[in-house]
Design an enzyme around this catalytic site. Structure first.
Site, mmCIF file in Angstrom:
data_model
loop_
_atom_site.group_PDB
_atom_site.id
_atom_site.type_symbol
_atom_site.label_atom_id
_atom_site.label_comp_id
_atom_site.label_asym_id
_atom_site.label_seq_id
_atom_site.Cartn_x
_atom_site.Cartn_y
_atom_site.Cartn_z
ATOM 1 N N GLU A 1 4.254 -0.670 -7.097
ATOM 2 C CA GLU A 1 3.323 -1.434 -6.771
ATOM 3 C C GLU A 1 3.323 -2.505 -7.999
ATOM 4 O O GLU A 1 3.428 -2.247 -9.153
ATOM 5 C CB GLU A 1 1.804 -1.072 -6.670
ATOM 6 C CG GLU A 1 1.854 -0.169 -5.331
ATOM 7 C CD GLU A 1 1.645 -0.983 -4.261
ATOM 8 O OE1 GLU A 1 1.506 -2.078 -4.269
ATOM 9 O OE2 GLU A 1 1.665 -0.180 -3.036
ATOM 10 N N TYR B 1 0.790 -1.253 0.062
ATOM 11 C CA TYR B 1 -0.084 -0.082 -0.101
ATOM 12 C C TYR B 1 0.580 1.155 -0.052
ATOM 13 O O TYR B 1 1.800 1.197 0.626
ATOM 14 C CB TYR B 1 -0.811 0.057 1.141
ATOM 15 C CG TYR B 1 -1.818 -1.252 1.328
ATOM 16 C CD1 TYR B 1 -3.247 -0.952 0.848
ATOM 17 C CD2 TYR B 1 -1.628 -2.365 1.846
ATOM 18 C CE1 TYR B 1 -4.109 -1.982 0.799
ATOM 19 C CE2 TYR B 1 -2.704 -3.225 1.811
ATOM 20 C CZ TYR B 1 -3.792 -3.094 1.176
ATOM 21 O OH TYR B 1 -4.740 -4.192 1.097
ATOM 22 N N CYS B 2 0.421 2.160 -0.844
ATOM 23 C CA CYS B 2 1.128 3.574 -0.748
ATOM 24 C C CYS B 2 0.002 4.787 -0.523
ATOM 25 O O CYS B 2 -0.857 4.466 -1.293
ATOM 26 C CB CYS B 2 1.926 3.888 -2.347
ATOM 27 S SG CYS B 2 2.977 2.662 -3.037
ATOM 28 N N PHE B 3 0.530 5.832 0.096
ATOM 29 C CA PHE B 3 -0.561 6.822 0.393
ATOM 30 C C PHE B 3 0.308 8.173 0.131
ATOM 31 O O PHE B 3 1.470 8.192 0.303
ATOM 32 C CB PHE B 3 -0.857 6.755 1.931
ATOM 33 C CG PHE B 3 -1.486 5.431 2.382
ATOM 34 C CD1 PHE B 3 -2.760 5.420 2.359
ATOM 35 C CD2 PHE B 3 -0.503 4.393 2.742
ATOM 36 C CE1 PHE B 3 -3.447 4.081 2.719
ATOM 37 C CE2 PHE B 3 -1.347 3.295 3.281
ATOM 38 C CZ PHE B 3 -2.627 3.427 3.256
ATOM 39 N N ILE C 1 -2.755 3.914 -3.268
ATOM 40 C CA ILE C 1 -2.755 2.852 -4.500
ATOM 41 C C ILE C 1 -2.389 1.504 -3.876
ATOM 42 O O ILE C 1 -1.579 1.587 -2.872
ATOM 43 C CB ILE C 1 -1.819 3.142 -5.829
ATOM 44 C CG1 ILE C 1 -0.142 3.116 -5.280
ATOM 45 C CG2 ILE C 1 -2.356 4.259 -6.252
ATOM 46 C CD1 ILE C 1 0.629 3.570 -6.597
#
Length: 489
Positions: free
Chosen positions: A168, A83-85, A262
């Site tokens: 990702e 997970y990326c923020f 994402i």
């Protein structure tokens, strides 16, 4: 028995007939395009991945063509759930841009934190990436990277200009290539080394993608080739870009406000701000889009409903109501209940990063790395770019040079011990937490207090009016790692 997990059709076909079918036809025959079967499909994937050494016993009793289809799909579908923020004002605190990523990888994989200074390169020189060699540029920027220690690229990192990039692994309806080319992780490092803004890094990544392609094994595994397409979150002080790819084709969306997440599913829909010039012609030629309806990247390229919203962590950040900070991002990355912090039989969050990017360029960007697995049991340590940063060998894995099994052909015939000193100490601490809860919890409280002190010190730096003295932070990350190790010992 696999039949209990998945309703596989049982009529017989020849191997030749299976291979001749289109990728989607094969998926349909396995009922993989049904939303109701997604959980069952993932259970099958997890089972197959966890039993790789004994899969032949599990697969006994099913037909040869079913084995071919299962293996093909398993190889492609087991994308690690990372997970990326990113959070922009007004959602973030004090006019900061806050970036974060959890890197989910195979459980036994070691990540290291490495720094490379800015460098100038001779005309015509080459750079050796994980699998292929490409043209080098005249100058590369200083970068700090969190990377699986067997490869050249990185899962995530930042450069001296305040650009952050994370990768990702994603699965699309188009099978990823097994042929060795650039990995998505190579493109992370190349974008950081060559881009001074998020847009420049984006342009670097898509140009190299179109020129060299993407492909090759994503894991250090000699028994199977795990191939994926790539998605990226590319961030600087002013904007972010979500870049999603399938083969050499790509689309990107620009972000300047709010919270975005994402994960290992496609997320771009109809808002596309940049794309491959032949993207739409290509998908029309494949029969995936008729040209009459709105072009929705995720719907066109995803398998069934794999493009559905995947990130509950974003809701946690949005609920902060303008107060998303480094601590808030760390809390989200540590959340196992939401699935953001991964700890499964196949995958583990093997490293994490949080970056704070002040929109005022007179203030330094601050990047926090764990360098160890499971952020709920790790601490985030700050790094600031200055000249002559002190290197930290205690978070760097041993080098095996040309004898590295990752560089020999055939690759990955052995798996050397890549653990660095901090990783080994963290293993001891994890064992203590599991076997002596009282002592383990006491140690964890001490470590979290150390982390809190570091966060408060960095907040103080960002609140000052005077310019930061580089000598004050040249050994910042080194000292934090050294202190962590002393507590473990």
């Amino acid at each position: 028995m696999l039949y209990l997990l998945f309703p596989i059709v049982t009529f017989e076909k020849s191997n030749e007939a299976v291979e001749a079918e289109s990728y989607e036809e094969q998926l349909r025959e396995l009922w993989l395009l049904s939303l109701e079967k997604r959980k069952l499909r993932r259970a099958l994937i997890a089972l197959y991945s966890s039993l790789r050494g004994g899969c032949s016993q599990v697969l006994n009793g099913i037909s040869q063509w079913e084995k071919i289809l299962i293996k093909k799909r398993v190889k492609m579908a087991a994308a690690p759930p990372s997970y990326c923020f990113v959070a922009f004002p007004p959602c973030s605190k004090d006019g900061l841009v806050v970036f974060g990523k959890n890197s989910a990888r195979p459980r036994d994989e070691v990540q290291e934190v490495v720094y490379f200074a800015a460098a100038e390169h001779d005309p015509g020189s080459k750079v050796e990436c994980t699998y292929i060699e490409i043209e080098q540029v005249p100058k590369t920027h200083a970068v700090v990277l969190s990377r699986p220690s067997w490869l050249w690229g990185a899962e995530m990192g930042a450069n001296e200009h305040g650009v952050c990039v994370a990768n990702e692994a994603v699965v699309t309806r188009e099978p990823a290539s097994e042929s060795e080319a650039l990995l998505g992780m190579d493109l992370v490092r190349l974008g950081l080394e060559r881009g001074t803004t998020a847009k420049e890094a984006l342009d670097v990544i898509v140009a190299l993608l179109e020129e060299h392609g993407q492909g090759g094994n994503y894991f250090e595994d000699g028994s199977a080739c795990h191939t994926f397409q790539s998605a990226f979150l590319i961030v600087d002080r002013n904007e972010a870009w979500i870049l999603e790819t399938s083969g050499k084709y790509w689309a990107a969306e620009k972000i300047t406000e709010g919270v975005k997440c994402i994960c290992n599913q496609l997320s771009l829909t109809t808002k596309i701000d940049a794309e491959h010039p032949e993207l739409r012609n290509y998908v029309k030629s494949q029969g995936w889009w008729n040209g009459d309806s709105d072009f929705n990247f995720s719907e066109v390229f995803s398998l069934a409903d794999d493009h559905l919203a995947c990130c509950s962590g974003r809701e946690s950040l949005e609920k902060q109501g303008g107060d998303v900070s480094a601590q808030a991002m760390i809390d989200v990355l540590r959340d196992k209940d939401s699935g953001v912090c991964v700890d499964s039989e196949s995958f583990l969050t093997t490293a994490s990063i949080v970056s704070v990017l002040p929109q005022d360029p007179s203030f330094p960007c601050i990047h926090y790395f764990t360098g160890t697995p499971d952020p709920s049991r790790s601490i985030f340590k700050p790094f600031i770019f200055v000249d002559d940063v002190k290197l930290v060998p205690k978070v760097q894995s041993p080098s095996f040079g040309n004898d590295d099994p990752a560089k020999k052909i055939p690759r990955f015939q052995e798996k050397p011990d890549r653990r660095h000193e901090l990783y080994k100490a963290h293993e001891w601490a994890r064992s203590l937490l599991e076997n002596d809860q009282d002592k383990g919890q006491k140690l964890m409280r001490i470590m979290l207090d150390l982390e809190k002190q570091g966060l408060e010190a960095m907040e103080d730096i960002l609140s000052r009016t005077e310019i930061l003295d580089p000598a004050e932070v040249v050994d910042l990350f080194y000292d934090c790692v050294d202190t962590e190790l002393k507590f473990f010992k």
